[in-house]
Design an enzyme around this catalytic site. Sequence first.
Site, PDB file in Angstrom:
ATOM      1  N   ASP A  18      14.264  -1.183   1.300  1.00 35.56           N
ATOM      2  CA  ASP A  18      14.974  -1.414   2.561  1.00 35.56           C
ATOM      3  C   ASP A  18      16.012  -2.515   2.313  1.00 35.56           C
ATOM      4  O   ASP A  18      17.154  -2.238   1.967  1.00 35.56           O
ATOM      5  CB  ASP A  18      13.926  -1.803   3.609  1.00 35.56           C
ATOM      6  CG  ASP A  18      14.502  -1.935   5.006  1.00 35.56           C
ATOM      7  OD1 ASP A  18      15.735  -1.979   5.147  1.00 35.56           O
ATOM      8  OD2 ASP A  18      13.728  -2.010   5.971  1.00 35.56           O
ATOM      9  N   ARG A  36       0.217   7.078   7.406  1.00 33.44           N
ATOM     10  CA  ARG A  36       0.376   7.132   5.943  1.00 33.44           C
ATOM     11  C   ARG A  36      -0.020   8.505   5.404  1.00 33.44           C
ATOM     12  O   ARG A  36       0.430   8.905   4.347  1.00 33.44           O
ATOM     13  CB  ARG A  36      -0.494   6.068   5.263  1.00 33.44           C
ATOM     14  CG  ARG A  36      -0.074   4.626   5.544  1.00 33.44           C
ATOM     15  CD  ARG A  36      -0.786   3.681   4.593  1.00 33.44           C
ATOM     16  NE  ARG A  36      -0.761   2.281   5.017  1.00 33.44           N
ATOM     17  CZ  ARG A  36       0.205   1.423   4.714  1.00 33.44           C
ATOM     18  NH1 ARG A  36       1.245   1.812   4.011  1.00 33.44           N
ATOM     19  NH2 ARG A  36       0.141   0.169   5.120  1.00 33.44           N
ATOM     20  N   ASP A  90       7.644   2.963  -2.509  1.00 35.35           N
ATOM     21  CA  ASP A  90       7.884   4.040  -1.552  1.00 35.35           C
ATOM     22  C   ASP A  90       9.277   3.923  -0.945  1.00 35.35           C
ATOM     23  O   ASP A  90       9.993   4.913  -0.811  1.00 35.35           O
ATOM     24  CB  ASP A  90       6.808   4.041  -0.450  1.00 35.35           C
ATOM     25  CG  ASP A  90       6.573   2.666   0.141  1.00 35.35           C
ATOM     26  OD1 ASP A  90       6.748   1.657  -0.579  1.00 35.35           O
ATOM     27  OD2 ASP A  90       6.222   2.567   1.328  1.00 35.35           O
ATOM     28  N   PHE A 143      13.607   3.811  10.884  1.00 30.71           N
ATOM     29  CA  PHE A 143      12.242   3.386  10.576  1.00 30.71           C
ATOM     30  C   PHE A 143      11.444   4.649  10.283  1.00 30.71           C
ATOM     31  O   PHE A 143      11.304   5.516  11.143  1.00 30.71           O
ATOM     32  CB  PHE A 143      11.598   2.600  11.727  1.00 30.71           C
ATOM     33  CG  PHE A 143      10.282   2.007  11.306  1.00 30.71           C
ATOM     34  CD1 PHE A 143      10.245   0.827  10.587  1.00 30.71           C
ATOM     35  CD2 PHE A 143       9.086   2.662  11.574  1.00 30.71           C
ATOM     36  CE1 PHE A 143       9.029   0.297  10.144  1.00 30.71           C
ATOM     37  CE2 PHE A 143       7.872   2.140  11.145  1.00 30.71           C
ATOM     38  CZ  PHE A 143       7.852   0.961  10.428  1.00 30.71           C
ATOM     39  N   VAL A 144      10.957   4.754   9.049  1.00 21.97           N
ATOM     40  CA  VAL A 144      10.293   5.987   8.639  1.00 21.97           C
ATOM     41  C   VAL A 144       8.807   5.763   8.358  1.00 21.97           C
ATOM     42  O   VAL A 144       8.380   4.664   7.973  1.00 21.97           O
ATOM     43  CB  VAL A 144      10.960   6.600   7.379  1.00 21.97           C
ATOM     44  CG1 VAL A 144      12.340   7.152   7.715  1.00 21.97           C
ATOM     45  CG2 VAL A 144      11.045   5.591   6.244  1.00 21.97           C
ATOM     46  N   LYS A 181       0.815  -1.197   0.000  1.00 20.20           N
ATOM     47  CA  LYS A 181       0.000   0.000   0.000  1.00 20.20           C
ATOM     48  C   LYS A 181       0.860   1.264   0.000  1.00 20.20           C
ATOM     49  O   LYS A 181       0.385   2.339  -0.343  1.00 20.20           O
ATOM     50  CB  LYS A 181      -0.894   0.062   1.274  1.00 20.20           C
ATOM     51  CG  LYS A 181      -1.759  -1.131   1.519  1.00 20.20           C
ATOM     52  CD  LYS A 181      -2.698  -0.850   2.690  1.00 20.20           C
ATOM     53  CE  LYS A 181      -3.578  -2.033   3.001  1.00 20.20           C
ATOM     54  NZ  LYS A 181      -2.796  -3.223   3.432  1.00 20.20           N
ATOM     55  N   GLY A 182       2.094   1.142   0.433  1.00 19.37           N
ATOM     56  CA  GLY A 182       2.930   2.317   0.704  1.00 19.37           C
ATOM     57  C   GLY A 182       3.127   3.260  -0.456  1.00 19.37           C
ATOM     58  O   GLY A 182       3.397   4.447  -0.259  1.00 19.37           O
TER      59      GLY A 182
HETATM   60  C1  PRP Z   1       7.368  -1.905   2.512  1.00 16.17           C
HETATM   61  C2  PRP Z   1       7.624  -1.056   1.281  1.00 16.17           C
HETATM   62  C3  PRP Z   1       8.257  -2.012   0.333  1.00 16.17           C
HETATM   63  C4  PRP Z   1       8.989  -2.993   1.227  1.00 16.17           C
HETATM   64  C5  PRP Z   1      10.450  -2.680   1.211  1.00 16.17           C
HETATM   65  O1  PRP Z   1       6.140  -2.541   2.363  1.00 16.17           O
HETATM   66  O2  PRP Z   1       6.453  -0.518   0.749  1.00 16.17           O
HETATM   67  O3  PRP Z   1       7.307  -2.689  -0.463  1.00 16.17           O
HETATM   68  O4  PRP Z   1       8.446  -2.836   2.532  1.00 16.17           O
HETATM   69  O5  PRP Z   1      11.181  -3.538   2.034  1.00 16.17           O
HETATM   70  P1  PRP Z   1      12.343  -4.491   1.511  1.00 16.17           P
HETATM   71  O6  PRP Z   1      13.192  -3.706   0.549  1.00 16.17           O
HETATM   72  O7  PRP Z   1      13.091  -4.851   2.769  1.00 16.17           O
HETATM   73  O8  PRP Z   1      11.718  -5.686   0.867  1.00 16.17           O
HETATM   74  P2  PRP Z   1       5.317  -3.169   3.590  1.00 16.17           P
HETATM   75  O9  PRP Z   1       5.570  -4.623   3.674  1.00 16.17           O
HETATM   76  O10 PRP Z   1       5.588  -2.347   4.825  1.00 16.17           O
HETATM   77  O11 PRP Z   1       3.816  -3.019   3.134  1.00 16.17           O
HETATM   78  P3  PRP Z   1       2.949  -1.674   2.873  1.00 16.17           P
HETATM   79  O12 PRP Z   1       3.556  -0.994   1.658  1.00 16.17           O
HETATM   80  O13 PRP Z   1       1.583  -2.211   2.592  1.00 16.17           O
HETATM   81  O14 PRP Z   1       3.004  -0.804   4.097  1.00 16.17           O
END
Ligand code: PRP
Length: 181
Positions: free
Chosen positions: A102, A164, A99, A151-152, A42-43
């Site tokens: 990581d 969000r 978004d 952590f952002v 969703k991010g």
């Molecule tokens: C977050 C972000 C990326 C992923 C990055 O999604 O949106 O998709 O983590 O992390 P990585 O590089 O370590 O794989 P999240 O799982 O928090 O879901 P969301 O977007 O629905 O909040």
Amino acid sequence: MEHSKLRVLISQEQIQTRVRELGAAISADFAGHELTVIGTLKGCFIFMADLVRNIQVPLNVDFIEVSSYGDSTVSSGVVRLDKDFKHPITDRHVLVVEDIIDTGLTLNYLMENILLRRPASARIAALLVKEAKQSLDHPIPYRGFNIDDHFVVGYGMDYRGYFRNLDHVAIMEDDRQPSLF
Ligand code: PRP
């Protein structure tokens, strides 16, 4: 809503300036072509909404939902496909919008999945990249900002579903005892 544990990392103005620059670069690179922009829910939803409005080539949008964190602040190391995108991407130029990158685990999984469908090209646009941490197997031609390992939240990114809707990116300074209200 109490925001006392949040500290501004990237302001709304900084984000908007950078998003306009990214949109201009993407528009120039894909001039004369069409794009399929795929957001990773969703991010991505706020970044993608701002980014596509700064892209001047014909495009359509689609979404995929992949999760790696759940409700934790640390990547689980397991990527789960929650929702696949609908439109065929064979022979289309694809822009994958994230978004934050990581560990890079999510995008490694996603790019492998996308490349199997034989697009004309597949490039990544990410607002934030934790450069020191990520082990992505693909280049990131359109990146907003490199950040340290914080952590952002905000501008689409959440902690347990909250924050969000912030118009900026903030660091959550102490997530051991989160106080959301
Ligand atoms: C977050 C972000 C990326 C992923 C990055 O999604 O949106 O998709 O983590 O992390 P990585 O590089 O370590 O794989 P999240 O799982 O928090 O879901 P969301 O977007 O629905 O909040």
